[in-house]
Design an enzyme around this catalytic site. Structure first.
Site, PDB file in Angstrom:
ATOM      1  N   TRP A 128      -2.943  -2.749  -1.760  1.00  0.00           N
ATOM      2  CA  TRP A 128      -2.483  -4.130  -2.117  1.00  0.00           C
ATOM      3  C   TRP A 128      -3.178  -4.863  -1.190  1.00  0.00           C
ATOM      4  O   TRP A 128      -2.846  -4.947   0.082  1.00  0.00           O
ATOM      5  CB  TRP A 128      -0.983  -4.059  -2.030  1.00  0.00           C
ATOM      6  N   GLU A 188      19.018 -16.228  -8.465  1.00  0.00           N
ATOM      7  CA  GLU A 188      18.279 -14.790  -8.620  1.00  0.00           C
ATOM      8  C   GLU A 188      18.076 -14.784 -10.053  1.00  0.00           C
ATOM      9  O   GLU A 188      16.958 -14.197 -10.593  1.00  0.00           O
ATOM     10  CB  GLU A 188      19.694 -13.976  -8.497  1.00  0.00           C
ATOM     11  N   LYS A 194      14.195 -13.686 -11.076  1.00  0.00           N
ATOM     12  CA  LYS A 194      13.929 -12.676 -11.877  1.00  0.00           C
ATOM     13  C   LYS A 194      12.810 -12.909 -13.020  1.00  0.00           C
ATOM     14  O   LYS A 194      11.977 -12.349 -13.299  1.00  0.00           O
ATOM     15  CB  LYS A 194      15.305 -11.971 -12.884  1.00  0.00           C
ATOM     16  N   ARG A 203       5.019   0.838  -6.258  1.00  0.00           N
ATOM     17  CA  ARG A 203       5.219  -0.255  -5.270  1.00  0.00           C
ATOM     18  C   ARG A 203       4.316  -1.348  -5.315  1.00  0.00           C
ATOM     19  O   ARG A 203       4.401  -2.257  -4.379  1.00  0.00           O
ATOM     20  CB  ARG A 203       4.619   0.688  -3.837  1.00  0.00           C
ATOM     21  N   ASN A 259      -1.689   1.858   5.829  1.00  0.00           N
ATOM     22  CA  ASN A 259      -0.595   0.683   5.434  1.00  0.00           C
ATOM     23  C   ASN A 259      -0.239  -0.090   6.620  1.00  0.00           C
ATOM     24  O   ASN A 259       0.104   0.323   7.574  1.00  0.00           O
ATOM     25  CB  ASN A 259       0.402   1.539   4.708  1.00  0.00           C
ATOM     26  N   GLY A 260      -0.358  -1.262   6.406  1.00  0.00           N
ATOM     27  CA  GLY A 260       0.089  -2.341   7.484  1.00  0.00           C
ATOM     28  C   GLY A 260      -1.192  -3.251   7.895  1.00  0.00           C
ATOM     29  O   GLY A 260      -2.237  -3.271   7.027  1.00  0.00           O
ATOM     30  N   HIS A 262      19.676 -35.221  -8.069  1.00  0.00           N
ATOM     31  CA  HIS A 262      19.024 -35.451  -7.070  1.00  0.00           C
ATOM     32  C   HIS A 262      17.462 -35.394  -7.180  1.00  0.00           C
ATOM     33  O   HIS A 262      16.702 -35.529  -6.082  1.00  0.00           O
ATOM     34  CB  HIS A 262      19.564 -35.080  -5.748  1.00  0.00           C
ATOM     35  N   CYS A 304       0.847  -1.160  -0.110  1.00  0.00           N
ATOM     36  CA  CYS A 304       0.101   0.087  -0.100  1.00  0.00           C
ATOM     37  C   CYS A 304       1.000   1.184   0.006  1.00  0.00           C
ATOM     38  O   CYS A 304       2.025   1.188   0.758  1.00  0.00           O
ATOM     39  CB  CYS A 304      -0.938   0.031   1.121  1.00  0.00           C
ATOM     40  N   GLU A 324       9.192 -13.394 -11.641  1.00  0.00           N
ATOM     41  CA  GLU A 324       8.731 -12.350 -11.193  1.00  0.00           C
ATOM     42  C   GLU A 324       8.030 -11.636 -12.125  1.00  0.00           C
ATOM     43  O   GLU A 324       6.904 -11.190 -12.108  1.00  0.00           O
ATOM     44  CB  GLU A 324       9.872 -11.497 -10.500  1.00  0.00           C
ATOM     45  N   LYS A 326       6.727  -3.725  -4.322  1.00  0.00           N
ATOM     46  CA  LYS A 326       8.176  -3.311  -4.432  1.00  0.00           C
ATOM     47  C   LYS A 326       8.831  -3.650  -2.922  1.00  0.00           C
ATOM     48  O   LYS A 326       9.767  -4.263  -3.028  1.00  0.00           O
ATOM     49  CB  LYS A 326       8.248  -1.748  -4.723  1.00  0.00           C
TER      50      LYS A 326
HETATM   51  O1  M6R Z   1      13.655  -3.961   0.102  1.00  0.00           O
HETATM   52  P1  M6R Z   1      14.150  -5.565   0.113  1.00  0.00           P
HETATM   53  O2  M6R Z   1      15.517  -5.662  -0.387  1.00  0.00           O
HETATM   54  O3  M6R Z   1      14.319  -5.761   1.708  1.00  0.00           O
HETATM   55  O4  M6R Z   1      13.173  -6.361  -0.486  1.00  0.00           O
HETATM   56  C1  M6R Z   1      13.416  -7.783  -0.249  1.00  0.00           C
HETATM   57  C2  M6R Z   1      12.618  -8.634  -1.472  1.00  0.00           C
HETATM   58  O5  M6R Z   1      11.368  -8.415  -1.113  1.00  0.00           O
HETATM   59  C3  M6R Z   1      12.838  -8.247  -2.846  1.00  0.00           C
HETATM   60  O6  M6R Z   1      14.204  -8.318  -3.009  1.00  0.00           O
HETATM   61  C4  M6R Z   1      12.183  -9.125  -3.919  1.00  0.00           C
HETATM   62  O7  M6R Z   1      12.416 -10.287  -3.685  1.00  0.00           O
HETATM   63  C5  M6R Z   1      12.307  -8.369  -5.122  1.00  0.00           C
HETATM   64  N1  M6R Z   1      10.765  -8.291  -5.960  1.00  0.00           N
HETATM   65  C6  M6R Z   1      13.237  -9.376  -6.133  1.00  0.00           C
HETATM   66  O8  M6R Z   1      13.321  -8.637  -7.490  1.00  0.00           O
END
Ligand code: M6R
Length: 610
Positions: A76, A483, A487, A27, A102-103, A506, A2, A490, A605
């Site tokens: 959100w 990673e 990517k 966000r 937010n929360g 395995h 949010c 996502e 985000k």
């Molecule tokens: O702001 P942060 O680095 O703490 O965020 C951690 C994860 O939420 C963040 O890296 C998330 O996995 C990203 N969407 C990855 O691209």
């Protein structure tokens, strides 16, 4: 997550709030709303979907949105589906109190029952509406006092902004566990979840602390605890300019941020490499240098991409600094009752500095007596304020939901931390200088990889209709494989798994079918020969190998369908290069599949709830 933006001042609030919402779109959100308190009372519009939908409704509503005090929100969904009734702002059942949040209010069920017993009614399924109604119930002519009283009844996390029809010159905000910044202009205040919605108006701001309430009128700020003890806010200069948060000719923020990496890494390294003395200078660690050098164990923690950086950090700390190091998901660390002994240092890795799980893990570590470090990008963020010492990434604002330049910034920062420690423990000046020479060349080498973006795009497009991908690597590049898979899933919504190359045998090898894309991080390093053997295993089962290999490696061309080259580099620094083609592959796959790269499905985000 949010996004909150609120305004009190002399300008038309509606335009400013909608502009603020657009700045917060990155966000992640599913619905949005705006409320303005003016001569017509509280005018409110909410809509599911894009901010543009609510903007159109506000424009169509016309004059009733005239006013210089208001609230706006991108939601959100957590409690209740994505419906207009569940959008913020929420009002109490008399339509006097109007609130954005937010929360998560954890005890909202009990509060809702209590309020229903007192005759109140509800229009939504949200925890937020319960807070609005509770404030209304406790209101006796003083909004600030009603907010303080209500928050004493609440458990959970919140950043809120509240207005009241009876108090047209007052905006009240409060925070516990969710970020809230108050931008201080001349005769006006802009309140927001992050600096991007504030910097167009002012760069003077302060972050509200937990359990603090702030009352803003057009000419005064009054900050107190929820027990009404006065608090003096600590003002800071926001280090962000508008250019940094605009696209600047790039089609997407993710594209911009991938291509910014040579420059963002130069900023991360700037002033921190001392080749004469053969050492790293990290001002943010100096006050605790002797404690760090004597540390018996490091625990590196974070979530998502930040955890992948931490995993590379584990290899770096153990190999360069020779100090025992563990990594752990912050969300698990927090609830596992971890053993924190004398000499344990816990470092939280986070781009935003606001990830709820990471912040909670850090608090847990501190409570258990650990020295708390932060490896954070956003200056003044909650995590950075909780730590004893730390290193800022300095990569500039990261707007793309898929983290890219923050990842390379995190890995570079952890590399420097490992050398900082290593030099004070066992690394010789010569070893250190050799590593620093290589580190300095990383930005230039990334420029070379970016120069081959067209090849990476062409190769990606060959496989873009495949629904299952594997990413495999060993040693330093096992986390890089994770990673790469993260990517891809996502932003392109392709199912991708990352794992150590040897682990494939395995079990996951059962998934390999004719034509399945398998990305190997196969740069030259200690385990190169073993990676080649793993490639053979995939090929013999019909998998199509895309290899990330070292420039000049001709051997690999006979084993892989496609080879994407990165410049040669010492192995500990190799993830800084090998990740770049993976970032570009994810980007080009998402674009080819027609997805909005900067607004990926379901993602936020910064994840500020557990
Ligand atoms: O702001 P942060 O680095 O703490 O965020 C951690 C994860 O939420 C963040 O890296 C998330 O996995 C990203 N969407 C990855 O691209």
């Amino acid at each position: 997550m949010c996004g909150i933006v609120a305004y009190i001042g002399t300008k038309p609030a509606a335009d400013l709030l909608v502009e603020g919402l657009k700045r917060l779109e990155y966000r992640g959100y599913d619905s949005a709303g705006v409320a303005v308190l003016g001569d017509h009372g509280i005018a409110m519009e909410r809509a599911v979907g894009r901010v543009a939908n609510v903007e159109a409704r506000v424009d169509a509503a016309g004059d009733i949105f005239r006013g210089t005090l208001g609230l706006a929100h991108t939601r959100w969904a957590t409690h209740g589906g994505v419906t207009e009734a569940n959008c913020h702002p929420h009002t109490d059942d008399r339509n006097d109190i109007c609130l954005i949040h937010n929360g998560i209010i954890e005890n909202y069920g009990a509060l809702r029952t209590w309020l229903q017993e007192r005759g109140h009614t509800f229009k939504s399924e949200t925890d937020t509406e319960v807070l609005a109604v509770l404030i209304g119930e406790l209101y006796e002519g003083d909004l600030e006092a009603a907010v303080q009283a209500a928050l004493k009844e609440v458990t959970g996390a919140y950043a809120i902004a509240v207005i009241c029809a009876q108090e047209p010159d007052t905006l009240v905000c409060a925070r516990k566990g969710s970020p809230l910044l108050i931008g201080v202009g001349s005769g006006e205040y802009v309140v927001a979840s992050d600096a991007s919605a504030i910097v167009a108006h002012t760069t003077q701001a302060f972050a509200l602390d937990d359990y603090n309430v702030c009352k803003l009128t057009r000419d005064a700020i009054q900050t107190s605890t929820i027990d009404n003890q006065a608090v003096t806010p600590k003002m800071m200069q926001l280090e962000m300019d508008l250019e940094q948060i605009e696209l600047g000719g790039h089609p997407h923020y993710m594209h911009k941020e991938i291509f910014e990496q040579p420059e963002s890494l130069r900023m991360t390294l700037r002033g921190r490499i001392d080749k004469n003395e053969g050492r790293i200078v990290l001002g943010g660690l100096l006050s605790h240098a002797s404690q760090l050098v004597r540390a018996r164990k490091f625990i590196l923690t974070g979530q998502g991409t930040a955890l992948h950086a931490a995993m590379i950090g584990e290899y770096l700390f153990e190999n360069l600094a020779k100090v025992p190091t563990e990594i752990e998901y912050a969300s698990e660390f927090r609830y596992r009752n971890p053993i924190v002994e004398e000499g344990t240092v816990v470092a939280a890795i986070s781009q935003s500095g606001e990830t709820a799980d990471t912040l909670a893990a850090l608090t847990e570590a501190k409570d258990k007596g650990a020295l708390a470090l932060g490896v954070v990008n956003v200056v003044g963020s909650s995590i950075s304020r909780e730590t004893d010492a730390g290193v800022y990434l300095r990569v500039g604002p990261e707007i793309g939901v898929a983290s890219t330049k923050a990842f390379t910034g995190q890995v570079a920062a952890l590399t420097m931390m490992a050398i900082f420690l290593g030099r004070r423990r066992l690394m010789s000046v010569e070893e250190c200088r050799a590593m620093l020479d290589e580190l300095e060349l990383v930005p230039e080498k990334i420029e070379r990889i970016l120069g081959s973006a067209d090849t990476i795009k062409r190769v990606t497009e060959k496989y873009v209709n495949q629904e299952n991908w594997l990413f495999l690597g060993r040693g330093y590049n096992y986390p890089t494989a994770l990673e790469g898979a993260l990517k891809l899933k996502e932003i392109s919504y392709i199912h991708a798994e990352g794992m150590p190359a040897a682990e494939m045998k395995h079990g996951p090898i059962a998934l390999i079918t004719e034509g399945m894309p398998v990305v190997f991080i196969a740069n030259r390093g200690a385990q190169y020969a073993k990676v080649l053997a793993n490639i053979e295993e995939v090929r013999s089962r019909g998998g199509h190998v895309i290899a990330i290999a070292t420039e000049g490696d001709t051997e690999i061309t006979s084993l892989a369908e496609d080879v994407l080259y990165v410049p040669d580099i010492t192995e500990p620094l190799s993830p800084l290069l090998t990740v770049v083609p993976l970032q570009l592959m994810a980007y080009y796959a998402a674009v080819a599949r027609g997805h909005d790269v900067d607004k990926p499905r379901n993602l936020a985000k910064s994840v500020t709830v557990e």
